[in-house]
Design a protein around this motif. Sequence first.
Motif, short mmCIF file in Angstrom:
data_model
loop_
_atom_site.label_atom_id
_atom_site.label_comp_id
_atom_site.label_asym_id
_atom_site.label_seq_id
_atom_site.Cartn_x
_atom_site.Cartn_y
_atom_site.Cartn_z
N PHE A 125 -6.34 3.16 -3.56
CA PHE A 125 -6.37 2.85 -2.12
C PHE A 125 -5.71 3.98 -1.33
O PHE A 125 -6.27 4.48 -0.34
N ASN A 126 -4.53 4.37 -1.77
CA ASN A 126 -3.80 5.42 -1.03
C ASN A 126 -4.64 6.68 -0.90
O ASN A 126 -4.82 7.22 0.19
N GLU A 127 -5.20 7.11 -2.01
CA GLU A 127 -5.96 8.38 -2.00
C GLU A 127 -7.26 8.26 -1.20
O GLU A 127 -7.57 9.10 -0.36
N ALA A 128 -8.00 7.20 -1.44
CA ALA A 128 -9.31 7.06 -0.78
C ALA A 128 -9.15 6.88 0.73
O ALA A 128 -9.89 7.48 1.52
N PHE A 129 -8.16 6.09 1.15
CA PHE A 129 -7.97 5.85 2.58
C PHE A 129 -7.47 7.12 3.26
O PHE A 129 -7.86 7.42 4.39
N ALA A 130 -6.63 7.88 2.56
CA ALA A 130 -6.13 9.13 3.16
C ALA A 130 -7.29 10.09 3.39
O ALA A 130 -7.47 10.62 4.49
N SER A 131 -8.16 10.24 2.38
CA SER A 131 -9.25 11.20 2.58
C SER A 131 -10.29 10.66 3.56
O SER A 131 -11.00 11.44 4.19
N ALA A 132 -10.35 9.36 3.76
CA ALA A 132 -11.30 8.80 4.74
C ALA A 132 -10.72 8.82 6.15
O ALA A 132 -11.41 8.51 7.12
N GLY A 133 -9.44 9.16 6.26
CA GLY A 133 -8.81 9.20 7.58
C GLY A 133 -8.45 7.81 8.11
O GLY A 133 -8.25 7.61 9.31
N PHE A 134 -8.39 6.83 7.20
CA PHE A 134 -7.98 5.49 7.62
C PHE A 134 -6.46 5.42 7.64
O PHE A 134 -5.78 6.07 6.83
N GLU A 135 -5.92 4.59 8.52
CA GLU A 135 -4.47 4.31 8.46
C GLU A 135 -4.29 3.09 7.58
O GLU A 135 -4.88 2.04 7.83
N LEU A 136 -3.53 3.26 6.52
CA LEU A 136 -3.34 2.18 5.55
C LEU A 136 -2.02 1.47 5.79
O LEU A 136 -0.97 2.11 5.83
N LYS A 137 -2.09 0.15 5.96
CA LYS A 137 -0.86 -0.66 6.04
C LYS A 137 -0.88 -1.55 4.80
O LYS A 137 -1.58 -2.56 4.78
N MET A 138 -0.18 -1.12 3.76
CA MET A 138 -0.19 -1.90 2.52
C MET A 138 1.10 -2.71 2.40
O MET A 138 2.18 -2.18 2.59
N VAL A 139 0.93 -4.00 2.10
CA VAL A 139 2.08 -4.88 1.91
C VAL A 139 1.97 -5.51 0.52
O VAL A 139 0.87 -5.60 -0.04
N PHE A 140 3.12 -5.92 -0.03
CA PHE A 140 3.14 -6.44 -1.40
C PHE A 140 3.70 -7.85 -1.46
O PHE A 140 4.67 -8.16 -0.77
N GLY A 141 3.09 -8.68 -2.30
CA GLY A 141 3.55 -10.06 -2.40
C GLY A 141 4.70 -10.22 -3.37
O GLY A 141 5.44 -11.19 -3.30
N GLU A 142 4.87 -9.23 -4.25
CA GLU A 142 5.96 -9.27 -5.23
C GLU A 142 6.03 -10.61 -5.94
O GLU A 142 7.09 -11.23 -6.04
N GLY A 143 4.88 -11.07 -6.40
CA GLY A 143 4.86 -12.27 -7.23
C GLY A 143 4.95 -13.56 -6.44
O GLY A 143 4.92 -14.66 -7.00
N ASP A 144 5.08 -13.48 -5.13
CA ASP A 144 5.29 -14.67 -4.29
C ASP A 144 4.08 -14.90 -3.39
O ASP A 144 3.85 -14.17 -2.42
N HIS A 145 3.31 -15.95 -3.70
CA HIS A 145 2.09 -16.26 -2.93
C HIS A 145 2.40 -16.47 -1.45
O HIS A 145 1.73 -15.91 -0.58
N ALA A 146 3.45 -17.24 -1.16
CA ALA A 146 3.80 -17.53 0.24
C ALA A 146 4.13 -16.23 0.99
O ALA A 146 3.79 -16.08 2.17
#
Length: 348
Positions: free
Chosen positions: A81-102
């Motif tokens: 995701f990081n690489e493809a979005f960077a080369s596509a010129g998209f701004e990526l906002k990635m968040v992580f659930g860290e094992g917690d669905h809520a």
Amino acid sequence: MKKLLSIVLVLMLVFSFTACGTKSSDTKDVADTTVTTAPAATTAPAATTAPTVKVDKKIVVGVVQTNANESDWRTANTKSFNEAFASAGFELKMVFGEGDHAKQISEAQQLIQEEVDYLVVLGLQSAGWEDVAKAAKEAGIPFIMADRKLDLSTDLYTAMVCSDFAAEGNKAVDWLKAQALTAYNIVVLGGDTGSSAQLGRSKAIEDGAKANSWNIVFNQNMKGWDETLAKQAVADLIAAGTEFNVVYAENDNMARGACDAMDAAGITYGKDGTVKVIAFDANKWALQNVLAGKFNLDVECNPLHGPRIVELINKLQAGEKVDQDAYVKEEMFDCATITQAIVDARTY
Ligand code: AHR
């Protein structure tokens, strides 16, 4: 005098309101009049239209990821995701659930608040996403599933690019059947409970065992797909004297954990061993294990979703037709037929 003053004040207030009104409507007008790309005839239900992403504005994509370091597969997936979005010129906002669905749910809601242009979800759990999908729909934000299909009706998402986990599991079951073992005593090391990856792969082996009268001697899910937990579970089985001749590990890392436990106990496994080892993901290092005869079979689950999602979003932006449900084409690798060239060609 005061009365005159208050009249003036009132008039001033009226004028300022109308001025503001004008400005926002101006913006909206501007937004409305700039290039908007509504998908022409998508197979996607008219759940959402393409957001009005101005040509001069970066496309902002919110990606709701499971865990940062859940497995080597997940690391490759995040990198994609990081690489493809960077080369596509998209701004990526990635968040992580860290094992917690809520936590994943609240982070997804936050991204909707932040008015991302697209919302891409890789769910820890397949259930419980209706509210988020409805909120995205109301906000006009296309909801896209990647990697893992979620339990959503077709009117609540725009498209998905996922793995077919049931098909992956059935490939392993068919392979296992073809081995024609004299006995089947199977240890199942499952992934995160409730994830579509775990649900699909576990159901395949459970149905296969029922259909073929195989014996599942152990069936537990490892929180976070954890290699160490898998190793400990197998070590405990060995210590308890549990008889098994098949390890069905729902990802490469857990398969390696199981092998480490068998190494420690002097139990042979793989091509020339007493225990058959089945893994899922097919990372490069794991295919090296297949080539070395340590893993008997590795069923591919391809993590390289970055370019696929970029292509999908660009199509939606261009108003092109997109398939609502797309499954990634995946293979399997058998220690009897794999070659060094296949291993060398692996990119993750
Ligand atoms: O969703 C895919 C699964 O998630 C992979 O099989 C596993 O390794 C990952 O953590």
